[in-house]
Design a protein around this motif. Structure first.
Motif, PDB file in Angstrom:
ATOM      1  N   GLY A  90       0.799  -1.228   0.000  1.00  0.00           N
ATOM      2  CA  GLY A  90       0.000   0.000   0.000  1.00  0.00           C
ATOM      3  C   GLY A  90       0.824   1.266   0.000  1.00  0.00           C
ATOM      4  O   GLY A  90       0.272   2.360  -0.152  1.00  0.00           O
ATOM      5  N   GLY A  91       2.135   1.141   0.165  1.00  0.00           N
ATOM      6  CA  GLY A  91       2.989   2.327   0.211  1.00  0.00           C
ATOM      7  C   GLY A  91       2.707   3.171   1.439  1.00  0.00           C
ATOM      8  O   GLY A  91       2.032   2.744   2.378  1.00  0.00           O
ATOM      9  N   ASP A  92       3.202   4.387   1.427  1.00  0.00           N
ATOM     10  CA  ASP A  92       3.049   5.283   2.577  1.00  0.00           C
ATOM     11  C   ASP A  92       1.611   5.707   2.818  1.00  0.00           C
ATOM     12  O   ASP A  92       1.254   6.103   3.920  1.00  0.00           O
ATOM     13  N   LEU A  97      -5.132  -0.718  -0.956  1.00  0.00           N
ATOM     14  CA  LEU A  97      -5.555  -1.592   0.135  1.00  0.00           C
ATOM     15  C   LEU A  97      -7.061  -1.467   0.325  1.00  0.00           C
ATOM     16  O   LEU A  97      -7.614  -0.371   0.294  1.00  0.00           O
ATOM     17  N   LEU A  98      -7.703  -2.585   0.544  1.00  0.00           N
ATOM     18  CA  LEU A  98      -9.129  -2.634   0.845  1.00  0.00           C
ATOM     19  C   LEU A  98      -9.260  -3.039   2.306  1.00  0.00           C
ATOM     20  O   LEU A  98      -8.803  -4.107   2.703  1.00  0.00           O
ATOM     21  N   ILE A  99      -9.856  -2.170   3.105  1.00  0.00           N
ATOM     22  CA  ILE A  99     -10.056  -2.427   4.533  1.00  0.00           C
ATOM     23  C   ILE A  99     -11.537  -2.761   4.731  1.00  0.00           C
ATOM     24  O   ILE A  99     -12.403  -1.978   4.334  1.00  0.00           O
ATOM     25  N   VAL A 100     -11.831  -3.909   5.347  1.00  0.00           N
ATOM     26  CA  VAL A 100     -13.216  -4.360   5.505  1.00  0.00           C
ATOM     27  C   VAL A 100     -13.558  -4.527   6.984  1.00  0.00           C
ATOM     28  O   VAL A 100     -12.803  -5.151   7.739  1.00  0.00           O
ATOM     29  N   ASP A 101     -14.709  -3.982   7.369  1.00  0.00           N
ATOM     30  CA  ASP A 101     -15.220  -4.140   8.727  1.00  0.00           C
ATOM     31  C   ASP A 101     -16.711  -4.471   8.648  1.00  0.00           C
ATOM     32  O   ASP A 101     -17.340  -4.265   7.609  1.00  0.00           O
ATOM     33  N   ASP A 102     -17.242  -4.979   9.745  1.00  0.00           N
ATOM     34  CA  ASP A 102     -18.670  -5.292   9.769  1.00  0.00           C
ATOM     35  C   ASP A 102     -19.503  -4.037   9.900  1.00  0.00           C
ATOM     36  O   ASP A 102     -20.561  -3.917   9.299  1.00  0.00           O
ATOM     37  N   LEU A 103     -19.024  -3.055  10.683  1.00  0.00           N
ATOM     38  CA  LEU A 103     -19.819  -1.892  11.033  1.00  0.00           C
ATOM     39  C   LEU A 103     -18.924  -0.685  11.246  1.00  0.00           C
ATOM     40  O   LEU A 103     -17.858  -0.811  11.852  1.00  0.00           O
ATOM     41  N   VAL A 104     -19.335   0.462  10.754  1.00  0.00           N
ATOM     42  CA  VAL A 104     -18.726   1.722  11.158  1.00  0.00           C
ATOM     43  C   VAL A 104     -19.763   2.397  12.044  1.00  0.00           C
ATOM     44  O   VAL A 104     -20.877   2.658  11.619  1.00  0.00           O
ATOM     45  N   PRO A 118      -4.151   6.608   4.610  1.00  0.00           N
ATOM     46  CA  PRO A 118      -5.137   7.605   4.194  1.00  0.00           C
ATOM     47  C   PRO A 118      -5.832   7.338   2.863  1.00  0.00           C
ATOM     48  O   PRO A 118      -6.966   7.756   2.663  1.00  0.00           O
ATOM     49  N   LYS A 119      -5.183   6.639   1.938  1.00  0.00           N
ATOM     50  CA  LYS A 119      -5.802   6.397   0.634  1.00  0.00           C
ATOM     51  C   LYS A 119      -6.366   4.988   0.488  1.00  0.00           C
ATOM     52  O   LYS A 119      -6.786   4.601  -0.596  1.00  0.00           O
ATOM     53  N   ALA A 120      -6.395   4.236   1.586  1.00  0.00           N
ATOM     54  CA  ALA A 120      -7.008   2.903   1.545  1.00  0.00           C
ATOM     55  C   ALA A 120      -8.504   3.063   1.308  1.00  0.00           C
ATOM     56  O   ALA A 120      -9.094   4.093   1.643  1.00  0.00           O
ATOM     57  N   HIS A 121      -9.101   2.048   0.737  1.00  0.00           N
ATOM     58  CA  HIS A 121     -10.549   2.037   0.505  1.00  0.00           C
ATOM     59  C   HIS A 121     -11.177   1.325   1.699  1.00  0.00           C
ATOM     60  O   HIS A 121     -10.952   0.139   1.911  1.00  0.00           O
ATOM     61  N   ILE A 122     -11.968   2.046   2.489  1.00  0.00           N
ATOM     62  CA  ILE A 122     -12.604   1.464   3.669  1.00  0.00           C
ATOM     63  C   ILE A 122     -14.036   1.085   3.318  1.00  0.00           C
ATOM     64  O   ILE A 122     -14.798   1.900   2.805  1.00  0.00           O
ATOM     65  N   ALA A 123     -14.384  -0.170   3.618  1.00  0.00           N
ATOM     66  CA  ALA A 123     -15.720  -0.681   3.332  1.00  0.00           C
ATOM     67  C   ALA A 123     -16.290  -1.336   4.580  1.00  0.00           C
ATOM     68  O   ALA A 123     -15.563  -1.990   5.337  1.00  0.00           O
ATOM     69  N   ALA A 124     -17.571  -1.146   4.795  1.00  0.00           N
ATOM     70  CA  ALA A 124     -18.272  -1.772   5.919  1.00  0.00           C
ATOM     71  C   ALA A 124     -19.614  -2.283   5.428  1.00  0.00           C
ATOM     72  O   ALA A 124     -20.201  -1.713   4.512  1.00  0.00           O
ATOM     73  N   VAL A 125     -20.064  -3.333   6.044  1.00  0.00           N
ATOM     74  CA  VAL A 125     -21.374  -3.863   5.675  1.00  0.00           C
ATOM     75  C   VAL A 125     -22.463  -2.908   6.152  1.00  0.00           C
ATOM     76  O   VAL A 125     -23.366  -2.558   5.402  1.00  0.00           O
ATOM     77  N   TYR A 126     -22.347  -2.444   7.396  1.00  0.00           N
ATOM     78  CA  TYR A 126     -23.344  -1.552   7.983  1.00  0.00           C
ATOM     79  C   TYR A 126     -22.680  -0.245   8.396  1.00  0.00           C
ATOM     80  O   TYR A 126     -21.508  -0.230   8.775  1.00  0.00           O
TER      81      TYR A 126
END
Length: 167
Positions: A90-92, A97-104, A118-126
């Protein structure tokens, strides 16, 4: 959230969670390319496995964060950061990078991720309203006062009608 706070219960079955995690993968399919997937533990492990399978991602890491003791939100603790291999991919700035969580929920975990990658793609189901602006992709929005009962936290039992619960 504390156990005493007024909560709207939202039980999620295994079938529903699997459908929602696959819907997340479908939505993410055109968002890449992703070089690696990072599951936010513990809740992000299950959707991350489903998303990784659906998107064909083989490089998988964990970001281990503790912020709840059962139903009480506690001080945020990073127990394990990103591995050296994934950090290099992912570099600096975490690009690819894809970051996955169940909930934000409140966004505290997402803020830590943004500081780390900072430039990672954050995804959550809910997503709840306080955390929603911090994620790039989610499937279902619930109100801030909703408590999601995930299938790994529950067993099959009788649920009284909503009106009898005082809701």
């Amino acid at each position: 959230m504390s156990e005493n706070a007024a909560q709207k219960p939202f039980p999620v079955s295994w079938d529903q969670f699997h459908r929602d995690a696959r819907a997340l993968a479908w939505r993410l399919n055109g968002a890449g390319p992703f070089r690696a997937l990072v599951a936010v533990t513990r809740g992000g492990l299950v959707p991350a496995a489903i998303v990784a399978r659906e998107l064909g991602l083989r490089v998988i890491d964990t970001l281990c964060v503790a912020s709840y003791e059962h139903t009480t939100q506690t001080e945020m603790r990073v127990l394990k950061g990103l591995s050296e291999t994934v950090t290099r991919l992912g570099g600096d700035n975490g690009e690819g990078l894809l970051i996955v969580d169940d909930l934000v929920d409140t966004g505290r975990t997402a803020r830590i991720i943004r500081e780390t990658a900072p430039k990672a793609h954050i995804a959550a189901v809910y997503a709840k309203p306080m955390g929603k602006p911090l994620v790039d992709t989610f499937i279902t929005e619930v109100s801030q006062d909703t408590w999601i009962f995930f299938p790994w936290d529950t067993g099959l039992s009788f649920q009284p009608p909503i009106r009898e619960n005082g809701a």
